[in-house]
Design a protein around this motif. Sequence first.
Motif, short mmCIF file in Angstrom:
data_model
loop_
_atom_site.label_atom_id
_atom_site.label_comp_id
_atom_site.label_asym_id
_atom_site.label_seq_id
_atom_site.Cartn_x
_atom_site.Cartn_y
_atom_site.Cartn_z
N TYR A 173 0.77 -0.73 0.25
CA TYR A 173 0.02 -0.21 0.54
C TYR A 173 0.84 1.79 0.30
O TYR A 173 -0.28 2.34 -0.45
N GLY A 174 2.77 1.42 0.36
CA GLY A 174 2.90 2.50 0.92
C GLY A 174 2.68 2.82 2.13
O GLY A 174 2.56 1.97 2.80
N GLY A 175 2.70 4.16 2.65
CA GLY A 175 2.39 4.15 4.42
C GLY A 175 1.39 3.79 4.96
O GLY A 175 -0.05 3.48 4.21
N VAL A 176 1.23 3.44 5.83
CA VAL A 176 0.37 2.53 6.15
C VAL A 176 0.69 3.78 8.12
O VAL A 176 1.24 4.11 8.58
N PRO A 177 -0.73 3.93 9.26
CA PRO A 177 -0.96 3.74 10.44
C PRO A 177 0.89 3.24 10.58
O PRO A 177 0.75 2.00 10.85
N LEU A 178 1.34 4.49 11.95
CA LEU A 178 3.14 3.35 12.83
C LEU A 178 2.06 3.59 13.66
O LEU A 178 1.54 4.20 14.66
N ILE A 179 1.98 2.82 14.66
CA ILE A 179 1.19 2.23 15.85
C ILE A 179 2.30 1.42 16.26
O ILE A 179 2.53 0.20 16.39
N LEU A 180 2.61 1.91 17.76
CA LEU A 180 3.80 1.33 18.02
C LEU A 180 4.23 1.02 20.34
O LEU A 180 5.06 0.85 20.17
N GLU A 181 2.69 1.32 20.50
CA GLU A 181 2.58 0.74 21.46
C GLU A 181 0.91 0.69 21.72
O GLU A 181 0.24 0.55 20.45
N PRO A 182 0.52 -0.41 22.63
CA PRO A 182 -0.14 -1.45 22.61
C PRO A 182 -1.19 -0.30 22.16
O PRO A 182 -1.35 0.50 23.71
N GLN A 183 -2.60 0.10 21.47
CA GLN A 183 -3.35 1.58 22.58
C GLN A 183 -5.02 0.89 23.08
O GLN A 183 -5.31 -0.28 23.90
N LYS A 184 -5.13 2.03 24.05
CA LYS A 184 -5.86 1.31 25.35
C LYS A 184 -7.57 1.97 24.95
O LYS A 184 -7.21 2.70 23.18
N ILE A 185 -8.11 1.72 24.95
CA ILE A 185 -10.02 2.30 24.67
C ILE A 185 -9.91 3.37 24.59
O ILE A 185 -11.19 3.39 24.04
N THR A 186 -9.32 4.19 25.24
CA THR A 186 -10.06 5.29 25.87
C THR A 186 -8.56 6.19 24.77
O THR A 186 -8.70 8.10 24.27
N ASP A 187 -7.77 5.54 23.81
CA ASP A 187 -6.89 6.70 22.99
C ASP A 187 -7.40 6.81 21.84
O ASP A 187 -8.81 6.14 20.88
N ASN A 188 -7.06 7.76 20.60
CA ASN A 188 -8.05 8.28 19.65
C ASN A 188 -7.42 6.69 18.99
O ASN A 188 -5.95 6.59 18.25
N LEU A 189 -8.23 5.64 18.44
CA LEU A 189 -8.17 4.42 17.83
C LEU A 189 -7.90 5.13 15.69
O LEU A 189 -7.68 4.61 15.25
N GLU A 190 -7.97 6.65 15.86
CA GLU A 190 -8.49 6.95 14.33
C GLU A 190 -7.28 7.21 13.69
O GLU A 190 -7.27 8.57 13.65
N VAL A 191 -6.32 6.00 13.82
CA VAL A 191 -4.40 6.70 13.88
C VAL A 191 -4.54 7.06 11.92
O VAL A 191 -5.09 6.31 11.35
N PRO A 192 -4.55 7.98 11.58
CA PRO A 192 -4.02 8.54 9.79
C PRO A 192 -2.87 7.67 9.44
O PRO A 192 -2.35 6.86 9.95
N ARG A 193 -2.76 7.44 8.12
CA ARG A 193 -1.68 6.65 7.41
C ARG A 193 -0.17 7.81 7.94
O ARG A 193 -0.45 8.85 6.93
N ASP A 194 0.46 7.29 8.19
CA ASP A 194 2.06 8.21 7.60
C ASP A 194 2.50 7.55 6.50
O ASP A 194 2.34 6.62 5.52
N LYS A 195 3.34 8.65 6.50
CA LYS A 195 4.15 9.05 5.17
C LYS A 195 4.98 6.99 4.70
O LYS A 195 5.02 6.62 5.59
N THR A 196 4.96 6.90 3.56
CA THR A 196 6.38 6.01 3.30
C THR A 196 6.94 5.92 3.63
O THR A 196 7.83 5.26 4.57
N SER A 197 7.54 7.24 3.79
CA SER A 197 9.19 7.53 3.97
C SER A 197 9.49 7.43 5.43
O SER A 197 10.39 6.47 6.31
N ALA A 198 8.43 7.66 6.67
CA ALA A 198 8.45 7.59 8.05
C ALA A 198 8.30 5.97 8.54
O ALA A 198 8.77 5.53 8.73
N CYS A 199 7.55 5.26 7.19
CA CYS A 199 7.35 3.69 8.21
C CYS A 199 8.64 3.34 7.39
O CYS A 199 8.95 1.81 8.56
N VAL A 200 9.17 3.36 6.50
CA VAL A 200 10.33 2.93 5.79
C VAL A 200 11.94 3.14 7.32
O VAL A 200 12.22 1.89 7.42
N ALA A 201 11.78 4.52 7.34
CA ALA A 201 12.64 4.51 8.67
C ALA A 201 12.01 3.79 10.48
O ALA A 201 13.32 3.61 10.40
N GLN A 202 10.94 3.68 10.47
CA GLN A 202 10.75 3.10 11.82
C GLN A 202 11.32 1.51 11.64
O GLN A 202 11.42 1.01 12.17
#
Length: 561
Positions: free
Chosen positions: A137-166
């Motif tokens: 797909y190219g960039g996707v949401p970068l989720i690096l910690e387990p989300q809690k129900i109180t978190d904002n779960l609607e995480v946008p797609r990160d740039k492909t470059s950011a995903c590659v760096a991660q």
Amino acid sequence: MKFRYTTIYALFFLCCFTHCTKAILDKKDLGAVNESDVWKDNKLATAYVNKLYDDNLPGWNTSDAATSDEAPGGDAIMYGQLTINSFDLWSYSNIRNINILLKNIDGGTLPAATKDLLKGQAFFLRAWDYFGMVRLYGGVPLILEPQKITDNLEVPRDKTSACVAQMVADLDNAAKLLPASWTGDDLGRVTKGAALALKGRILLYYASPQFNPANDAVRWQNAYAANKMAREVLEAAGAGLYDKFANIWFDEMNKEVVFVNRYAYPDKVNDWNAATRPLSEAQNATGANHPTLEMVNAFPMKDGRPITDPAAGYDPVHYWKNRDPRFAATIAYNGCPWELSGKAGRRQWNYVGAETQFLSETGFYCKKAVDVSYSRFFTYNSSTDWVEIRFAEVLMNLAECANETGNTSEAYEILKLIRKRAGIEAGGDNLYGMKPGMNTDAMRDAIRLERKIEFAYEGKRYWDLRRWKLFEKELNGKVRHGLVITLLIPQNEFSKIQDTVNLDQNYSQYFKDSLVAVDKVFKVDFKSNYYFYPINTTHLELNGNLKQTNGWDGGAFDPLQ
């Protein structure tokens, strides 16, 4: 992985039972092991990581070859019939479980060295999961910690470059924490070299035309450096090209194996052998990986020259003679020796009428990773390991990067190693059939051909054509071909001599080969927007901040950023 799954999971559930029994007396939670206890107990923590392996490792896929020029099929992709919901790889459940470990393990009481080993494996697997999505797909949401129900779960797609760096950061962390090798029951776990090899592959993808249409030289330099380091670290740990090409898949954990998913009957099996063999020597599956004539013709002669070279001595009737030895290790042609099911002296017959059901539609079968010793039962219950990255790929990745950074001479030396191991003759110029003095463009073509041959039916061809953006140039508007093989004498007469007939001299006396198109309705029509696939509508509906990929139903996400 052959990490003794059964024993480990038995221990895990035994621990659960022990804790629950104690809980009855203490009147504590009777439900399960407390999560915090996992990070205090080596057996529980190791069992947790083993489950991560089980959930995240790549494995055998009997349909990959059809989405390229290797085999017929792949209808939706190959004929331009994909829809917005054709793909749905969304690995966030698995990533969450990895993140749980990375978030919590340092709070436990395990020894620091144990924590490091477990974290190193988790970092590797998280990078692998993100790579699987990013190359689609190219960039996707970068989720690096387990989300809690109180978190904002609607995480946008990160740039492909950011995903590659991660991914690179995760693999660098993995490489720092992982050992150069494992022993005993731990053989098959990821290593420092495996982490660097995956990093090299990811950066090669990021430098390739799919992700790098402007041909940014810095990306090629980064990919070159990563693959060179991977080679050096792996060689220092004893890795190298295994001298028996045909046995790479059967001599387990040989020195060429870099990143592997291990199988063991009866706990973990695959059906590659059944799907790939003719039905008469298989069980419950057949019809996959039938080599196209285009694939058959790609293999050079034993002197390394292409079959189109007038000096190569190619015989179009006895086309199997004097070919690159990888041909005989990969292609089962009409009349070839193939002692399936341990049948001494057995030959494979691909003529019309030889099989009562499901004869190969191309006139060929694939030998790659097919264990001739298996009975029909074990073809469907195979314990052959899946090798996702072998040392030859690390070398070929490095050769490609070397060529693109002006080091064509280094690419020559690597291709010579690959061809020497294959059994191709060196020739008087010691070039193994390669042309002397190739420039960058010519060497690029040579490398692409070598990958096609070396990694045939290993799930690489589709991804290579995609990252090179060559589907349209190489395949669109064309059809794939095979041979219809007709027996010229009555079958009952031929059956009397079939075990002894000399086809190297008398093939045309008994058989007629006719060209046939295996794409019978449509020509190949790979669409330009297929280089980055759409996000399935299921995820768009659940997350209003996700943007669709450019080129798909009003998509506004640019995968090239």
